[in-house]
Design a protein around this motif. Structure first.
Motif, PDB file in Angstrom:
ATOM      1  N   PRO A 141       3.496 -18.043 -31.687  1.00  0.00           N
ATOM      2  CA  PRO A 141       4.646 -17.149 -31.799  1.00  0.00           C
ATOM      3  C   PRO A 141       4.277 -15.781 -32.360  1.00  0.00           C
ATOM      4  CG  PRO A 141       4.582 -18.589 -33.694  1.00  0.00           C
ATOM      5  CD  PRO A 141       3.399 -18.969 -32.831  1.00  0.00           C
ATOM      6  N   SER A 181       1.742  -9.931 -35.174  1.00  0.00           N
ATOM      7  CA  SER A 181       2.979  -9.925 -35.968  1.00  0.00           C
ATOM      8  C   SER A 181       2.923  -8.872 -37.059  1.00  0.00           C
ATOM      9  CB  SER A 181       3.221 -11.310 -36.570  1.00  0.00           C
ATOM     10  OG  SER A 181       3.407 -12.289 -35.585  1.00  0.00           O
ATOM     11  N   PHE A 237       6.054 -12.804 -34.604  1.00  0.00           N
ATOM     12  CA  PHE A 237       7.205 -12.540 -35.465  1.00  0.00           C
ATOM     13  C   PHE A 237       7.328 -11.047 -35.764  1.00  0.00           C
ATOM     14  CE2 PHE A 237       6.096 -16.952 -36.421  1.00  0.00           C
ATOM     15  CZ  PHE A 237       7.343 -17.565 -36.350  1.00  0.00           C
ATOM     16  N   HIS A 259      11.382 -22.350 -32.523  1.00  0.00           N
ATOM     17  CA  HIS A 259      11.902 -21.285 -33.387  1.00  0.00           C
ATOM     18  C   HIS A 259      13.266 -20.786 -32.922  1.00  0.00           C
ATOM     19  CE1 HIS A 259       7.548 -21.299 -34.193  1.00  0.00           C
ATOM     20  NE2 HIS A 259       7.914 -20.990 -35.417  1.00  0.00           N
ATOM     21  N   MET A 298      11.247 -14.565 -34.819  1.00  0.00           N
ATOM     22  CA  MET A 298      10.358 -14.643 -33.669  1.00  0.00           C
ATOM     23  C   MET A 298      10.928 -13.786 -32.537  1.00  0.00           C
ATOM     24  SD  MET A 298       9.090 -17.920 -31.439  1.00  0.00           S
ATOM     25  CE  MET A 298       8.165 -17.652 -29.915  1.00  0.00           C
TER      26      MET A 298
END
Length: 266
Positions: A213, A257, A215, A156, A224
């Motif tokens: 990840p 996230s 975000f 990313h 990210m």
């Protein structure tokens, strides 16, 4: 003749050191994490000078940039030096309940980290209940090619920067490390597609890992800002644990996230 000259000492002036100390003091004493503009304005410094000082302080671990707000807090070097200093990264507090739940469900060590200065910086760890586990204190830096953790960040990263990184020799940590640039690019594409990264003894012998990840933001402003990885020792149940970590990791990544993106105070 000055007093220092009379005593045989040479008067020495280091303006940039003085400015750096003022910047560090301001960050430590500020009730909220300040940004570059706030620091430059408060100290009557040029933005370019402030940016250079902050870059040097971050490289040496004295300050740390919050990956979400992009503002500055004291780094782990200050934390080690002064017990009353606090590394204020809201991400740590907000993500911990989710990572604790993940650790409880899979009973493997879980690490939270960010990418800074082309290295991965560990922010937090939730330890499993197992007798043998991994320990890495907050502030520990590891390679940007650290198995699954490295893949999730590079997948990313800015494409131009990744190409520059892959133009240099890729380190070999174990016989299973991926050192071929083309194969590594293929892996990164697969990670972006899957939304999760895996490795089997690519960074540490007899160790597997799954990374996901985190975000921040919504739609076109989504980026990210961090990642977490589950780490386990190789056993007969590797495949079962890896698949479980992959499924739960993706669910946890989505939950974290969403939580931090909905929190305007992140």
């Amino acid at each position: 003749m000055t007093e220092s000259q009379e005593s045989g000492q040479i008067a020495y002036s280091a303006p940039i050191v003085s400015k750096a100390l003022k910047v560090l003091k301001l960050i430590i004493s500020s009730p909220k994490n300040p940004g570059i503009s706030e620091i430059a304005s408060a100290l009557s410094l040029a933005k370019s000078t402030t940016h250079g000082i902050l870059a040097a302080l971050e490289t040496t671990g004295w300050v740390l940039r919050d990956p979400i707000t992009r503002k500055y807090t004291c780094g782990h070097a200050v934390k080690d030096l002064a017990a009353n200093a606090n590394v204020r990264i809201g991400l740590i507090e907000q993500s911990r309940p989710y990572l604790e739940k993940l650790c409880e469900e899979i009973d493997e060590d879980v690490f939270l980290g960010i990418c800074t200065n082309h290295q991965l910086l560990i922010l937090d760890q939730i330890e499993s209940t197992k007798e043998l586990n991994f320990r890495a204190r907050p502030g520990t830096r590891i390679s940007k090619f650290a198995g699954a953790a490295g893949k999730i960040f590079l997948a990313h990263h800015d494409e131009e920067l990744v190409e520059k990184i892959l133009s240099e020799p890729i380190p070999s940590f174990t016989p299973n490390s991926i050192t071929d640039p083309d194969l590594y690019r293929k892996q990164l594409a697969e990670v972006r597609e899957a939304g999760v990264a895996q490795d089997m003894e690519e960074y540490l012998p007899n160790v597997w890992a799954v990374a996901a990840p985190i975000f921040y933001g919504k739609k076109n402003r989504r980026r990210m800002v961090a990642g977490f990885w589950v780490v386990g020792l190789s056993t007969e149940n590797d495949e079962e644990q890896i698949q479980k970590a992959t499924r739960l990791g993706k669910e946890t990544a989505e939950a974290v996230s969403k939580a931090i993106s909905n929190n305007s105070d992140s």
